[in-house]
Design an enzyme around this catalytic site. Structure first.
Site, mmCIF file in Angstrom:
data_model
loop_
_atom_site.group_PDB
_atom_site.id
_atom_site.type_symbol
_atom_site.label_atom_id
_atom_site.label_comp_id
_atom_site.label_asym_id
_atom_site.label_seq_id
_atom_site.Cartn_x
_atom_site.Cartn_y
_atom_site.Cartn_z
ATOM 1 N N THR A 6 28.915 -35.984 -48.311
ATOM 2 C CA THR A 6 27.661 -35.881 -47.560
ATOM 3 C C THR A 6 27.378 -34.396 -47.274
ATOM 4 O O THR A 6 28.297 -33.612 -47.010
ATOM 5 C CB THR A 6 27.715 -36.664 -46.235
ATOM 6 N N ASP A 15 32.820 -37.889 -46.022
ATOM 7 C CA ASP A 15 31.747 -37.633 -45.064
ATOM 8 C C ASP A 15 32.117 -36.353 -44.329
ATOM 9 O O ASP A 15 33.018 -36.347 -43.487
ATOM 10 C CB ASP A 15 31.619 -38.823 -44.105
ATOM 11 N N ALA A 16 31.433 -35.262 -44.675
ATOM 12 C CA ALA A 16 31.748 -33.976 -44.067
ATOM 13 C C ALA A 16 30.481 -33.216 -43.682
ATOM 14 O O ALA A 16 30.551 -32.221 -42.965
ATOM 15 C CB ALA A 16 32.597 -33.138 -45.020
ATOM 16 N N LYS A 17 29.347 -33.687 -44.184
ATOM 17 C CA LYS A 17 28.037 -33.087 -43.865
ATOM 18 C C LYS A 17 28.079 -31.574 -44.014
ATOM 19 O O LYS A 17 27.622 -30.828 -43.142
ATOM 20 C CB LYS A 17 27.595 -33.497 -42.455
ATOM 21 N N ARG A 18 28.628 -31.112 -45.137
ATOM 22 C CA ARG A 18 28.773 -29.675 -45.370
ATOM 23 C C ARG A 18 27.436 -29.042 -45.739
ATOM 24 O O ARG A 18 26.491 -29.726 -46.122
ATOM 25 C CB ARG A 18 29.764 -29.427 -46.507
#
Ligand code: OMP
Length: 277
Positions: A122, A95-98
């Protein structure tokens, strides 16, 4: 094995749609770990050993590791290696929402898929699919795109009504769902993030995207409702959801029995989900 195959298998093997979020916080883990060489990793290891037969995936959020610099990032790597060595059947979602321009995304995707060797990541969609190609091109990896997030202020942009190319008006989050499920998904490796705290929006997204997997955070500490999540989000085949919980499981107890209590909480959460499948 492709992320989607690994996920399907873990759901069947463990009869579970539960994903445990590995978000360890030095201020919240039991005091005894603080003297360890790798406190976050040792804590994660205990949680993983206590829950690996109850989950369909693990989701470490990079922020909790990055916060400690190389000391933390090293423990993220140790955590992923541990899951892949001892509990190989469990997929790992970073989960890093890059999301940045494509050349920068090459760096982010190398970190996630080559250095950490996670199964999925993510991503945020703001820069568009052209920019996200370095992730989307990895057909064996999962690309899980933010669609309707769980936070209080999620609607500020996500609910804005926009006109699409066909001049139809709809909220931005539904346009994201449509685009990702059609034109972005040429490698059949995309999924959507939809918060459990917004069951009505979840229902609308499921209506326009009947077949795709959704990662659903927001049950547990954020108060999302499990029955409404299953009722509004399940696919016709009674699958299609990865329902994530972090704090409610990790910190079910702050005493020496934390792993036992985490297992009890994970089992109760999984079983409650299965009641509505
Ligand atoms: P708990 O509230 O402790 O279960 O943690 C939720 C986890 O899911 C955190 O790692 C969040 O960053 C993440 N998350 C959300 O809470 N809301 C979202 O809309 C999206 C995510 C995510 O992508 O997982």
């Amino acid at each position: 094995m492709k992320f989607s195959q690994k996920l399907d298998q873990a759901i069947i093997d463990n009869n579970s749609l539960l994903c445990v979020g590995l978000d360890p916080d030095m201020d919240k883990i039991p005091a005894g770990f603080k003297a360890e060489e790798h406190p976050l990793f040792e804590f994660n290891k205990a949680i993983i050993d206590a829950t690996h037969d109850l989950v369909c995936a693990y989701k470490p959020n990079s922020a909790f590791y990055e916060a400690l610099g190389d000391f933390g990032v090293h423990q993220l790597k140790l955590t992923v290696e541990y899951i892949q060595t001892y509990h190989e059947h469990c997929p790992v979602i970073l989960d890093a929402k890059r999301g940045d321009i494509d050349s920068t995304n090459n760096g982010y995707s190398d970190f996630a898929f080559d250095y950490l060797n996670v199964d999925a990541i993510t991503l945020q969609p703001y820069l568009g699919s052209e920019a996200l190609q370095p992730f989307l091109n990895h057909s064996d990896k999962g690309c899980i795109i933010l669609c309707r997030t769980s936070n209080k202020g999620a609607g500020e942009f996500q609910d804005l009504v926009i006109a699409n190319e066909a001049k139809q008006s709809q909220p931005l989050y539904l346009e994201v769902a449509k685009q990702v499920s059609t034109s972005w998904n040429t490698n059949n490796n995309c999924m959507l993030v939809v918060g459990a705290t917004y069951p009505e929006e979840l229902k609308k997204i499921r209506e326009v995207v009947p077949d795709m997997f959704f990662l659903v955070p927001g049950i547990g500490t954020q108060g999302g409702d499990i029955e409404a999540t299953l009722g509004n989000g399940l696919r016709k085949d009674k699958s299609g959801l990865i329902i994530s919980s972090s704090r409610a499981i990790l910190y079910a107890s702050s005493d020496e029995d934390f792993a036992e209590k985490a297992r009890e909480k994970a089992m109760a959460t999984r079983d409650e989900m299965n009641k509505y499948r």
